[in-house]
Write a protein that holds these residues in place. Structure first.
Motif, PDB file in Angstrom:
ATOM      1  N   TYR A 103      -8.424   2.348  -6.850  1.00 43.09           N
ATOM      2  CA  TYR A 103      -7.571   1.516  -5.876  1.00 43.09           C
ATOM      3  C   TYR A 103      -8.261   2.497  -3.879  1.00 43.09           C
ATOM      4  CZ  TYR A 103      -4.176   0.304  -2.739  1.00 43.09           C
ATOM      5  OH  TYR A 103      -3.177  -0.062  -1.605  1.00 43.09           O
ATOM      6  N   PHE A 104      -8.118   3.708  -4.428  1.00 46.95           N
ATOM      7  CA  PHE A 104      -7.929   4.411  -3.118  1.00 46.95           C
ATOM      8  C   PHE A 104      -9.554   4.463  -2.790  1.00 46.95           C
ATOM      9  CE2 PHE A 104      -4.111   5.593  -3.749  1.00 46.95           C
ATOM     10  CZ  PHE A 104      -3.082   5.124  -3.054  1.00 46.95           C
TER      11      PHE A 104
ATOM     12  N   GLY B 218     -11.451   1.665  -3.136  1.00 45.29           N
ATOM     13  CA  GLY B 218     -11.543   0.688  -2.781  1.00 45.29           C
ATOM     14  C   GLY B 218     -10.813   0.279  -1.689  1.00 45.29           C
ATOM     15  N   TYR B 219      -9.729   1.117  -1.102  1.00 39.99           N
ATOM     16  CA  TYR B 219      -8.914   1.112  -0.081  1.00 39.99           C
ATOM     17  C   TYR B 219      -9.743   1.994   1.381  1.00 39.99           C
ATOM     18  CZ  TYR B 219      -5.633   1.639   3.164  1.00 39.99           C
ATOM     19  OH  TYR B 219      -4.494   1.327   4.331  1.00 39.99           O
TER      20      TYR B 219
ATOM     21  N   HIS C 289       1.115  -1.142  -0.242  1.00 34.15           N
ATOM     22  CA  HIS C 289      -0.450  -0.160  -0.039  1.00 34.15           C
ATOM     23  C   HIS C 289       0.783   1.370  -0.200  1.00 34.15           C
ATOM     24  CE1 HIS C 289      -3.049   3.035   1.077  1.00 34.15           C
ATOM     25  NE2 HIS C 289      -2.625   3.446   2.021  1.00 34.15           N
TER      26      HIS C 289
ATOM     27  N   THR D 136      -7.425   4.424 -12.500  1.00 32.11           N
ATOM     28  CA  THR D 136      -6.912   3.069 -11.824  1.00 32.11           C
ATOM     29  C   THR D 136      -6.180   3.284 -10.445  1.00 32.11           C
ATOM     30  OG1 THR D 136      -5.950   2.491 -13.939  1.00 32.11           O
ATOM     31  CG2 THR D 136      -5.365   1.444 -11.454  1.00 32.11           C
ATOM     32  N   LEU D 137      -5.744   4.241  -9.823  1.00 32.31           N
ATOM     33  CA  LEU D 137      -5.774   5.461  -8.790  1.00 32.31           C
ATOM     34  C   LEU D 137      -7.074   5.752  -7.810  1.00 32.31           C
ATOM     35  CD1 LEU D 137      -1.997   7.283  -8.844  1.00 32.31           C
ATOM     36  CD2 LEU D 137      -2.065   5.391  -7.889  1.00 32.31           C
TER      37      LEU D 137
ATOM     38  N   VAL E  91       2.166   1.145  -3.467  1.00 29.53           N
ATOM     39  CA  VAL E  91       0.650   2.683  -4.088  1.00 29.53           C
ATOM     40  C   VAL E  91       0.874   3.998  -3.755  1.00 29.53           C
ATOM     41  CG1 VAL E  91      -1.575   2.209  -4.787  1.00 29.53           C
ATOM     42  CG2 VAL E  91      -0.438   0.335  -4.769  1.00 29.53           C
TER      43      VAL E  91
END
Length: 189
Positions: free
Chosen positions: A130-131, A133-134, A90, A126-127, A93
């Motif tokens: 990801y964030f 979801g995080y 993480h 994409t980022l 990323v």
């Protein structure tokens, strides 16, 4: 970052407070928690500096490549540390997102509102995914689970035992706030 000054200052305050809290978490007696807290503190303070509204302070041209170098080195460190702890992925990323934002800001340094109108670039999208979801997963992990039939009550720290900086929910709250801040920063690109 581009965007209204008031939200920029709120983002600076959130990131700086989170970075300061992560510095306090570095007082842990557990080495891995200190390392993780150090990476979180670097990310928090780096995000705070990057989020200062451009109307207040416009960094010199060399600052953006400097950010890219610092967070590129942090990303390499996170990649190396991921051999023993998957949480460092993480950090990798996050450092990649910071390098990307620094590159975008360096590219637009001479052109304050240079948007191509081509929509959201693939890496930004994409980022963002990801964030999102995080943040959702981190928020879910912070929801308390009541003790009930067949469930043990959560263990409490005993006086003289683990310190407040060793509490996992504190680390999760820091990471949740930084994830939200990263989303806000990516949305302003």
């Amino acid at each position: 970052m581009h965007g209204p000054a008031s939200s920029g200052w709120l983002l600076v305050a959130l990131c700086a407070a989170t970075g300061a809290l992560c510095l306090l978490r570095m007082r842990s007696g557990v080495e891995e928690q200190r390392r993780s807290a150090g990476g979180d503190a670097l990310m928090g303070f780096g995000m705070a500096v990057m989020a200062v509204p451009a109307a207040v302070f416009s960094p010199p041209w060399w600052a953006w490549p400097g950010y890219a170098v610092v967070f590129g080195a942090a990303g390499l460190h996170a990649l190396w540390a991921a051999r023993t702890d998957a949480h460092h992925l993480h950090h990798l990323v996050g450092a990649t997102a910071m390098v990307y934002m620094a590159a975008v800001m360096a590219d637009s340094a001479g052109r304050p509102h240079a948007h191509s109108g081509a929509g959201v670039p693939l890496l930004t999208g994409t980022l963002l995914l990801y964030f999102v979801g995080y943040v959702l997963l981190s928020g879910y992990r912070l929801v308390p689970v009541p003790a009930g039939p067949g469930r043990a009550a959560p263990a409490r720290a005993v006086a003289g035992g683990t310190g407040w900086g060793d509490r996992p929910e504190l680390a999760r709250a820091c990471r949740l706030s930084m994830g939200i801040a990263m989303l806000a920063m990516l949305l302003t690109l």
